[in-house]
Scaffold this motif. Structure first.
Motif, mmCIF file in Angstrom:
data_model
loop_
_atom_site.group_PDB
_atom_site.id
_atom_site.type_symbol
_atom_site.label_atom_id
_atom_site.label_comp_id
_atom_site.label_asym_id
_atom_site.label_seq_id
_atom_site.Cartn_x
_atom_site.Cartn_y
_atom_site.Cartn_z
ATOM 1 N N PHE A 116 0.515 9.960 -12.568
ATOM 2 C CA PHE A 116 1.741 9.198 -12.823
ATOM 3 C C PHE A 116 1.576 7.759 -12.358
ATOM 4 O O PHE A 116 1.977 6.816 -13.046
ATOM 5 C CB PHE A 116 2.942 9.861 -12.133
ATOM 6 N N ASP A 117 0.946 7.578 -11.188
ATOM 7 C CA ASP A 117 0.708 6.234 -10.663
ATOM 8 C C ASP A 117 -0.182 5.447 -11.616
ATOM 9 O O ASP A 117 0.123 4.303 -11.953
ATOM 10 C CB ASP A 117 0.080 6.316 -9.271
ATOM 11 N N LYS A 118 -1.261 6.059 -12.035
ATOM 12 C CA LYS A 118 -2.214 5.373 -12.912
ATOM 13 C C LYS A 118 -1.592 5.013 -14.256
ATOM 14 O O LYS A 118 -1.826 3.928 -14.793
ATOM 15 C CB LYS A 118 -3.447 6.248 -13.117
ATOM 16 N N LEU A 119 -0.773 5.917 -14.805
ATOM 17 C CA LEU A 119 -0.189 5.691 -16.123
ATOM 18 C C LEU A 119 1.045 4.786 -16.104
ATOM 19 O O LEU A 119 1.256 4.017 -17.044
ATOM 20 C CB LEU A 119 0.178 7.026 -16.770
ATOM 21 N N PHE A 120 1.867 4.881 -15.054
ATOM 22 C CA PHE A 120 3.159 4.202 -15.077
ATOM 23 C C PHE A 120 3.535 3.445 -13.804
ATOM 24 O O PHE A 120 4.007 2.318 -13.866
ATOM 25 C CB PHE A 120 4.295 5.220 -15.349
ATOM 26 N N LEU A 121 3.391 4.091 -12.658
ATOM 27 C CA LEU A 121 4.007 3.590 -11.431
ATOM 28 C C LEU A 121 3.429 2.267 -10.954
ATOM 29 O O LEU A 121 4.188 1.353 -10.615
ATOM 30 C CB LEU A 121 3.917 4.643 -10.321
ATOM 31 N N PHE A 128 -1.018 15.154 -9.919
ATOM 32 C CA PHE A 128 0.041 14.729 -10.836
ATOM 33 C C PHE A 128 0.626 13.378 -10.412
ATOM 34 O O PHE A 128 0.906 12.528 -11.259
ATOM 35 C CB PHE A 128 1.132 15.797 -10.936
ATOM 36 N N GLY A 129 0.805 13.199 -9.112
ATOM 37 C CA GLY A 129 1.285 11.921 -8.600
ATOM 38 C C GLY A 129 0.287 10.808 -8.858
ATOM 39 O O GLY A 129 0.669 9.685 -9.219
ATOM 40 N N VAL A 168 0.870 -1.177 0.000
ATOM 41 C CA VAL A 168 0.000 0.000 0.000
ATOM 42 C C VAL A 168 0.908 1.228 0.000
ATOM 43 O O VAL A 168 1.777 1.359 0.863
ATOM 44 C CB VAL A 168 -0.921 0.011 1.245
ATOM 45 N N TYR A 169 0.704 2.101 -0.976
ATOM 46 C CA TYR A 169 1.539 3.300 -1.046
ATOM 47 C C TYR A 169 0.723 4.499 -1.507
ATOM 48 O O TYR A 169 -0.334 4.356 -2.111
ATOM 49 C CB TYR A 169 2.755 3.081 -1.956
ATOM 50 N N LYS A 170 1.262 5.671 -1.189
ATOM 51 C CA LYS A 170 0.689 6.944 -1.644
ATOM 52 C C LYS A 170 1.782 7.716 -2.358
ATOM 53 O O LYS A 170 2.927 7.754 -1.905
ATOM 54 C CB LYS A 170 0.166 7.768 -0.464
ATOM 55 N N THR A 171 1.396 8.348 -3.452
ATOM 56 C CA THR A 171 2.347 9.147 -4.212
ATOM 57 C C THR A 171 2.293 10.610 -3.760
ATOM 58 O O THR A 171 1.258 11.077 -3.289
ATOM 59 C CB THR A 171 2.024 9.084 -5.718
ATOM 60 N N PRO A 172 3.396 11.326 -3.928
ATOM 61 C CA PRO A 172 3.376 12.778 -3.662
ATOM 62 C C PRO A 172 2.817 13.524 -4.877
ATOM 63 O O PRO A 172 2.439 12.909 -5.866
ATOM 64 C CB PRO A 172 4.863 13.091 -3.459
ATOM 65 N N PHE A 173 2.777 14.807 -4.802
ATOM 66 C CA PHE A 173 2.448 15.711 -5.905
ATOM 67 C C PHE A 173 0.978 15.689 -6.312
ATOM 68 O O PHE A 173 0.653 15.949 -7.470
ATOM 69 C CB PHE A 173 3.341 15.455 -7.130
ATOM 70 N N GLY A 174 0.094 15.394 -5.367
ATOM 71 C CA GLY A 174 -1.341 15.525 -5.596
ATOM 72 C C GLY A 174 -1.842 14.826 -6.841
ATOM 73 O O GLY A 174 -1.540 13.663 -7.090
#
Length: 150
Positions: A123-128, A119-120, A111-117
């Protein structure tokens, strides 16, 4: 918040799989595509409760560092590593092990959370998330091969 759940069946005893999953050297071998190296803390062998490791690896063309500490552990059943510093807002990876009929089911719950609101999240949805999922699948396949040939 992103969640990745994986189950990996391994034809090996739970104790062997558990120890390989927390073995720094095995992790470095499984992460060779990202050139991940343990650079601080526990840098080889088995990592234990309350110990930390700092990883440096190349992801998305950048060298990044990530420090995790083992915050919970019950020998041969589960352990949890949590990010202390790195590029996520939060990062908790639960590792569980169930032995059934001479086989071990290794369960990853990340379970993780990305920074940058927003945009994060984009980025998560597209790549991470895909990158993280493939990273874990590759790691688990190498761990499985090592355990089954142990």
């Amino acid at each position: 918040m992103a969640i990745i759940n994986l189950n990996t069946r391994i034809n090996a005893p739970k104790q062997i799989v558990f120890d390989l999953a927390r073995n720094i050297d095995v992790h470095q071998n499984s992460a060779s595509k990202t050139n991940e190296k343990a650079i601080a803390g526990t840098t080889s062998g088995l990592i234990n409760l309350n110990e930390f490791v700092t990883w440096k690896g190349k992801h998305f063309g950048l060298y990044l560092t990530h420090t995790s500490r083992i915050t919970k552990m019950e020998l041969y059943d589960f352990f949890v590593d949590e990010m202390e510093s790195g590029n996520f807002r939060s990062f908790i990876h639960e590792h569980s092990f169930i032995e059934m009929n001479g086989e071990t089911i290794m369960i990853d719950n990340l379970v993780y959370k990305t920074p940058f609101g927003v945009f994060g999240k984009l980025f998560d949805k597209l790549f991470l998330k895909k990158h993280m999922t493939n990273f874990l699948i590759n790691r688990n396949q190498i761990l499985k091969a090592v355990a089954e040939n142990h």
